[in-house]
Enzyme design. Structure first.
Site, PDB file in Angstrom:
ATOM      1  N   ASP A 256    -122.115 -92.563  -0.985  1.00  0.00           N
ATOM      2  CA  ASP A 256    -121.298 -93.308  -1.678  1.00  0.00           C
ATOM      3  C   ASP A 256    -119.974 -93.143  -0.468  1.00  0.00           C
ATOM      4  OD1 ASP A 256    -122.901 -93.807  -4.200  1.00  0.00           O
ATOM      5  OD2 ASP A 256    -121.948 -92.473  -5.651  1.00  0.00           O
TER       6      ASP A 256
ATOM      7  N   GLU B 186    -120.041 -93.183   2.343  1.00  0.00           N
ATOM      8  CA  GLU B 186    -120.027 -93.771   3.595  1.00  0.00           C
ATOM      9  C   GLU B 186    -119.911 -95.366   3.017  1.00  0.00           C
ATOM     10  OE1 GLU B 186    -121.526 -95.365   7.117  1.00  0.00           O
ATOM     11  OE2 GLU B 186    -120.573 -93.950   6.641  1.00  0.00           O
TER      12      GLU B 186
ATOM     13  N   ASP C 176    -117.918 -96.732   0.533  1.00  0.00           N
ATOM     14  CA  ASP C 176    -116.534 -96.895   0.246  1.00  0.00           C
ATOM     15  C   ASP C 176    -115.708 -97.144   1.388  1.00  0.00           C
ATOM     16  OD1 ASP C 176    -116.799 -96.019  -2.410  1.00  0.00           O
ATOM     17  OD2 ASP C 176    -116.326 -94.519  -2.349  1.00  0.00           O
TER      18      ASP C 176
ATOM     19  N   SER D  78    -115.895-104.548 -11.589  1.00  0.00           N
ATOM     20  CA  SER D  78    -115.802-103.159 -11.718  1.00  0.00           C
ATOM     21  C   SER D  78    -114.334-102.154 -11.405  1.00  0.00           C
ATOM     22  CB  SER D  78    -116.526-103.046 -10.410  1.00  0.00           C
ATOM     23  OG  SER D  78    -117.215-101.836  -9.931  1.00  0.00           O
ATOM     24  N   LEU D  79    -114.079-100.904 -10.798  1.00  0.00           N
ATOM     25  CA  LEU D  79    -113.055-100.972 -10.326  1.00  0.00           C
ATOM     26  C   LEU D  79    -112.846-100.648  -8.897  1.00  0.00           C
ATOM     27  CD1 LEU D  79    -113.370 -97.400 -13.333  1.00  0.00           C
ATOM     28  CD2 LEU D  79    -111.429 -99.518 -13.361  1.00  0.00           C
TER      29      LEU D  79
ATOM     30  N   GLU E  87    -110.230 -90.026 -18.311  1.00  0.00           N
ATOM     31  CA  GLU E  87    -111.957 -89.694 -18.941  1.00  0.00           C
ATOM     32  C   GLU E  87    -112.149 -89.105 -17.394  1.00  0.00           C
ATOM     33  OE1 GLU E  87    -113.214 -93.124 -20.808  1.00  0.00           O
ATOM     34  OE2 GLU E  87    -113.014 -94.346 -19.372  1.00  0.00           O
TER      35      GLU E  87
ATOM     36  N   LYS F  50    -115.410 -89.421 -14.397  1.00  0.00           N
ATOM     37  CA  LYS F  50    -116.347 -90.799 -14.095  1.00  0.00           C
ATOM     38  C   LYS F  50    -117.330 -90.805 -13.544  1.00  0.00           C
ATOM     39  CE  LYS F  50    -116.350 -94.284 -10.457  1.00  0.00           C
ATOM     40  NZ  LYS F  50    -117.841 -94.493  -9.904  1.00  0.00           N
TER      41      LYS F  50
ATOM     42  N   ASP G 146    -121.270 -90.350 -12.853  1.00  0.00           N
ATOM     43  CA  ASP G 146    -122.555 -90.792 -11.871  1.00  0.00           C
ATOM     44  C   ASP G 146    -123.108 -91.365 -13.002  1.00  0.00           C
ATOM     45  OD1 ASP G 146    -123.002 -91.988  -9.993  1.00  0.00           O
ATOM     46  OD2 ASP G 146    -123.233 -89.413  -9.075  1.00  0.00           O
TER      47      ASP G 146
ATOM     48  N   ARG H 154    -125.769-103.752 -16.137  1.00  0.00           N
ATOM     49  CA  ARG H 154    -124.902-104.201 -15.373  1.00  0.00           C
ATOM     50  C   ARG H 154    -125.004-105.622 -14.375  1.00  0.00           C
ATOM     51  NH1 ARG H 154    -119.555-101.950 -12.263  1.00  0.00           N
ATOM     52  NH2 ARG H 154    -121.145-101.121 -10.978  1.00  0.00           N
TER      53      ARG H 154
ATOM     54  N   GLU I  65    -122.392 -95.508 -20.253  1.00  0.00           N
ATOM     55  CA  GLU I  65    -123.109 -94.524 -19.282  1.00  0.00           C
ATOM     56  C   GLU I  65    -123.697 -94.274 -19.573  1.00  0.00           C
ATOM     57  OE1 GLU I  65    -122.820 -94.691 -15.253  1.00  0.00           O
ATOM     58  OE2 GLU I  65    -120.949 -96.568 -15.368  1.00  0.00           O
TER      59      GLU I  65
ATOM     60  N   TYR J 124    -123.052 -91.604 -22.388  1.00  0.00           N
ATOM     61  CA  TYR J 124    -121.260 -92.100 -22.796  1.00  0.00           C
ATOM     62  C   TYR J 124    -121.443 -92.883 -22.896  1.00  0.00           C
ATOM     63  CZ  TYR J 124    -120.905 -86.616 -23.827  1.00  0.00           C
ATOM     64  OH  TYR J 124    -121.005 -85.098 -23.747  1.00  0.00           O
TER      65      TYR J 124
ATOM     66  N   LYS K 193    -107.127 -95.269 -17.117  1.00  0.00           N
ATOM     67  CA  LYS K 193    -106.387 -96.116 -17.637  1.00  0.00           C
ATOM     68  C   LYS K 193    -105.330 -96.642 -18.606  1.00  0.00           C
ATOM     69  CE  LYS K 193    -111.682 -96.810 -18.870  1.00  0.00           C
ATOM     70  NZ  LYS K 193    -112.648 -96.883 -19.567  1.00  0.00           N
TER      71      LYS K 193
ATOM     72  N   LYS L 176    -111.651 -91.012  -6.362  1.00  0.00           N
ATOM     73  CA  LYS L 176    -112.342 -89.916  -6.500  1.00  0.00           C
ATOM     74  C   LYS L 176    -112.753 -88.883  -5.699  1.00  0.00           C
ATOM     75  CE  LYS L 176    -116.006 -92.907  -5.921  1.00  0.00           C
ATOM     76  NZ  LYS L 176    -116.252 -94.294  -5.369  1.00  0.00           N
TER      77      LYS L 176
ATOM     78  N   CYS M  59    -140.711 -64.524  16.618  1.00  0.00           N
ATOM     79  CA  CYS M  59    -139.186 -64.326  16.879  1.00  0.00           C
ATOM     80  C   CYS M  59    -138.227 -64.958  17.261  1.00  0.00           C
ATOM     81  CB  CYS M  59    -139.484 -63.242  15.711  1.00  0.00           C
ATOM     82  SG  CYS M  59    -137.673 -62.257  15.979  1.00  0.00           S
TER      83      CYS M  59
ATOM     84  N   CYS N 119    -136.283 -61.478  18.958  1.00  0.00           N
ATOM     85  CA  CYS N 119    -137.044 -59.859  19.155  1.00  0.00           C
ATOM     86  C   CYS N 119    -138.173 -60.886  19.907  1.00  0.00           C
ATOM     87  CB  CYS N 119    -137.574 -59.254  18.258  1.00  0.00           C
ATOM     88  SG  CYS N 119    -138.255 -59.450  17.410  1.00  0.00           S
TER      89      CYS N 119
ATOM     90  N   CYS O 227    -140.011 -62.122   9.917  1.00  0.00           N
ATOM     91  CA  CYS O 227    -140.265 -61.231  11.680  1.00  0.00           C
ATOM     92  C   CYS O 227    -140.466 -59.541  10.721  1.00  0.00           C
ATOM     93  CB  CYS O 227    -138.920 -61.619  11.896  1.00  0.00           C
ATOM     94  SG  CYS O 227    -138.874 -60.035  13.313  1.00  0.00           S
TER      95      CYS O 227
ATOM     96  N   CYS P 170    -135.307 -55.412  15.607  1.00  0.00           N
ATOM     97  CA  CYS P 170    -134.944 -57.087  15.715  1.00  0.00           C
ATOM     98  C   CYS P 170    -132.860 -57.329  15.596  1.00  0.00           C
ATOM     99  CB  CYS P 170    -135.251 -58.374  14.877  1.00  0.00           C
ATOM    100  SG  CYS P 170    -134.932 -60.035  14.890  1.00  0.00           S
TER     101      CYS P 170
END
Length: 732
Positions: A48, A50, A52, A97-98, A128, A130, A132, A151, A188, A238, A304, A328, A422, A425, A441, A447
């Site tokens: 998300d 990236e 955004d 969307s938002l 409220e 958000k 996911d 949607r 959602e 919800y 809102k 966010k 290992c 050692c 090990c 060690c």
């Protein structure tokens, strides 16, 4: 065109160069590809964060060069497209969307614009969490559920009515004798965190790979062709608003919430109507600190304007209402490149693979290393060197690679091969017993990596709590040649500590000659590793070498640590399986190291919170000569090996199990646990039918709901204090 470190473009002038045009086309293609995967295949090919970042870059370019903005640009449209598996459904009213805010400054700019456009008009903010999850629209006619749809692109979604009917939280008929002729309810669908964890536990037990995250799993579950599959998943929903309606008269968003709840529809218990931005910012801060106490995944807060008259005055853009915004939180899941897989040797000899990645910002910090647990997990997750992987870091939790983004896998990735020796050692490594997933090990005493990890661990907050004995200091004490270049000619040093047994015998003179290998930069160029004094200053002609302030603090804290309670000593001994919970139980039951050592397996296993595996591990630990030497030398140095008998504290909670959720004003987390355990109670982290009391503080979250569902007694902080002092009788 160039870019800032955050990826924001720097554009000179308004003329769209070929480079700008190519960048707009590239960004558009990448965002559309990500949308298609996210909305239509329930896959995440980028995080998300990236997404955004790329969308913000595209938006900035379009604002600088409006002629390049397409009508169907990802900055102007919503969601994905409708697939072939479900019938298309046109929404009665478009689902928008938002717009997003990522900083307090951006929230202030949005608030200022709202107030400027509304002038003297009075209004409030409804806030409220958000969720996911997956956005869904429910259509009720005369109180009956007639349709449910995703949607989609905001205008047309997919008909998933049969699947939504399997959700227990969604009523088939509204609970009212006077239902509206028509109402389109928005909400959602999500996978509750607790249920998602159980689902992945079942996957692991069946030898199957885990599901990546609750959001994609919820979306995939809801879009099954067979509703029976959806019904087998513990999805919830919800609702948070309405679209088209007939016979519904309301004046605000909060009135809608009350109306929806009155109709029997599931609404979030976390909404609040607030008067101004300061209150909103406090809400954002509070839930940012408690985001893992919620029953569902969240990635931010939605704000809102509450009053519909004000909403109407503010209006909407082509993709988002201007009267709402989503703040966010820093992302907890991101994607990055897996460069290599190395292994680390832990304090009990466990050899753990870990991922070396391209540095990436997640949960507010830069991460380039993450655990992969063991070779079995690497294989089960099908993580390969060169993959793009999903990385998760939740709060203070150790970063973890969840899995690869298979859609981005290339042909040149390589499978990881577990080393057979290992790396510290050179001892042969492998499973201790047939069927063990962990490799170890066996050279526990000598060690260097294991000793380094044990010293670092015994200084931790859950053990002796020696703040000045951090990771670098641990290396300096037990492995000063760590990082030594292959071509170094300097004589090798003998470590100050060859066993943790000598820790409390250290003097300031012992530390004078300790040097470590360090890399420095000069003129921006990294220099080869060189030896530098660690505990003392380098000194010069005027000022001879002297102990650093941190060295003086270390010795002072070592002296203080000698008086720590017994349970902390037990944790510091690095007995396998003995963490703070088991250590507290053993300390309370036996009172001294000598009594624990003398106890039988049955006596140890019979201690509440211990069990046979821990009991056998404790007994096995004391059979080793050099282990017993640690205890003897610590005791000789003055470390307390027995607790004083506590006759002052009454066992008011004897036999009781308590769960404390949320924040208490008069107690820290450690103080809560100490108060319960010292009075004979058990402090649990989960609510069950066996829980005797659930103490609820601020922002209690899902545990309070679980307690009420199971009919377990719920106490306030004031009642908790009474319970501590007087026991159950004091509650009446």
């Amino acid at each position: 065109m160039t870019s800032t470190d955050e990826g924001e473009p720097v554009v000179a002038g308004e003329a769209a160069t070929t480079e700008v045009q190519q960048r707009v086309a590239e960004l558009t293609a990448r965002l559309e590809e990500a949308r298609l995967a996210y909305y239509d295949r329930d896959e995440s090919i980028m995080s998300d964060a990236e997404y955004d970042r790329l969308e913000r870059e595209l938006r900035a370019l379009e604002e600088a060069h409006p002629q390049l903005r397409r009508p169907d640009s990802p900055t102007r449209t919503v969601g994905g497209v409708v697939g072939a598996s479900f019938a298309p459904v046109e929404h009665l009213q478009r689902m928008l969307s938002l717009d997003n805010a990522f900083t307090a400054e951006e929230m202030a700019e949005w608030d200022a614009r709202v107030r400027r456009e509304l002038g003297e008009q009075s209004f409030s903010y409804l806030t409220e969490l958000k969720i996911d999850g997956l956005a869904v629209a429910l259509v009720y006619e005369d109180g009956e559920l007639v349709r449910a749809a995703t949607r989609g692109d905001g205008r047309v979604g997919e008909d998933i009515t049969a699947n939504v009917r399997t959700l227990a939280s969604v009523p088939q008929r509204l609970a009212t004798d006077d239902p509206p002729a028509l109402v389109e309810v928005r909400g959602e669908v999500f996978y509750p965190v607790a249920e998602f964890e159980l689902l992945n536990e079942a996957q692991a037990a069946a030898g199957k790979p885990p599901y990546a995250n609750p959001r994609n799993t919820a979306a995939g579950s809801l879009r099954q062709k067979d509703p029976a599959v959806t019904a087998s998943r513990k999805l919830a929903m919800y609702v948070h608003g309405i679209g088209a309606r007939q016979g519904v008269t309301v004046r605000s968003q909060s009135e809608i919430y009350a109306l929806l709840a009155g109709w029997g529809l599931p609404t979030s218990p976390h909404t609040e109507v607030l008067s101004d931005l300061d209150a909103v910012n406090r809400y954002i801060k509070r839930w940012g600190e408690h985001r893992h106490d919620v029953e569902h995944e969240i990635d931010g807060v939605v704000v809102k304007v509450d009053e519909f008259a004000a909403q109407g005055q503010l209006g909407s853009t082509s993709r988002a209402p201007r009267w709402a915004i989503a703040f966010k939180y820093p992302p907890e899941e991101v994607t990055t490149k897996l460069l290599h897989i190395d292994v680390n040797v832990g304090r009990t000899g466990r050899v753990t693979p870990y991922a070396v990645m391209e540095p990436v910002t997640v949960a507010g910090s830069t991460v380039e290393l993450a655990t992969l647990h063991n070779a079995f997990e690497v294989k089960r997750k099908d993580v390969r060197i060169g993959d793009t992987v999903v990385l998760r870091k939740a709060g203070d939790v150790i970063p973890e690679v969840l899995g690869p983004v298979l859609a981005l896998r290339t042909d040149d990735v390589r499978e990881f091969v577990m080393p057979t020796e290992c790396p510290s050692c050179g001892s042969p490594v492998g499973p201790v017993r047939e069927g063990d997933k962990d490799w170890r090990c066996p050279n526990a005493q000598h060690c260097p990596a294991q000793l380094r990890e044990r010293v670092f661990a015994l200084a931790g907050r859950g053990a002796f709590d020696i703040e000045a004995l951090g990771w670098e200091a641990s290396i300096a004490l037990v492995d000063p040649e760590h990082g030594r270049p292959a071509d170094a000619t300097e004589p090798r040093q003998t470590p100050v500590l060859t066993s943790e047994a000598g820790l409390f015998d250290l003097t300031v003179d012992d530390l004078a000659d300790v040097r470590v290998w360090r890399r420095r930069k000069r003129g921006g160029v990294e220099q080869p590793p060189a030896l530098e004094p660690f505990f003392y200053t380098a000194g010069n002609a005027k000022n001879p070498p002297a102990p650093r302030a941190t060295t003086v603090t270390l010795l002072e804290e070592l002296e203080k640590a000698k008086s720590q309670p017994l349970w902390r000593v037990l944790v510091a001994l690095s007995i396998r399986h003995v963490g703070p919970t088991a250590a507290r139980a053993l300390a309370q039951a036996f009172g001294s190291v000598e009594a624990i050592r003398a106890a039988s397996t049955d006596e140890l296993a019979g201690t509440d919170g211990v069990g046979r595996i821990i009991a056998e591990s404790v007994q096995e630990w004391f059979t080793v000569d050099w282990h017993r030497e640690i205890v003897e030398r610590w005791a000789a140095a003055g470390v307390r090996m027995a607790d004083e008998v506590d006759t002052a504290t009454e066992k008011t909670l004897e036999g009781l199990t308590l769960v404390v959720t949320g924040s208490l004003e008069g107690f820290t987390r450690d103080e809560i646990k100490e108060a319960i355990l010292s009075r004979g109670g058990k402090a649990s982290g989960s609510v069950s039918k066996k829980t005797d009391y659930v103490v609820v503080g601020e922002n209690a979250g899902s545990k309070e709901a679980k307690a009420r569902e199971l009919g377990r007694p719920v106490l306030t902080e004031e009642q908790f204090v009474v319970l501590l002092e007087q026991g159950p009788a004091g509650l009446g």
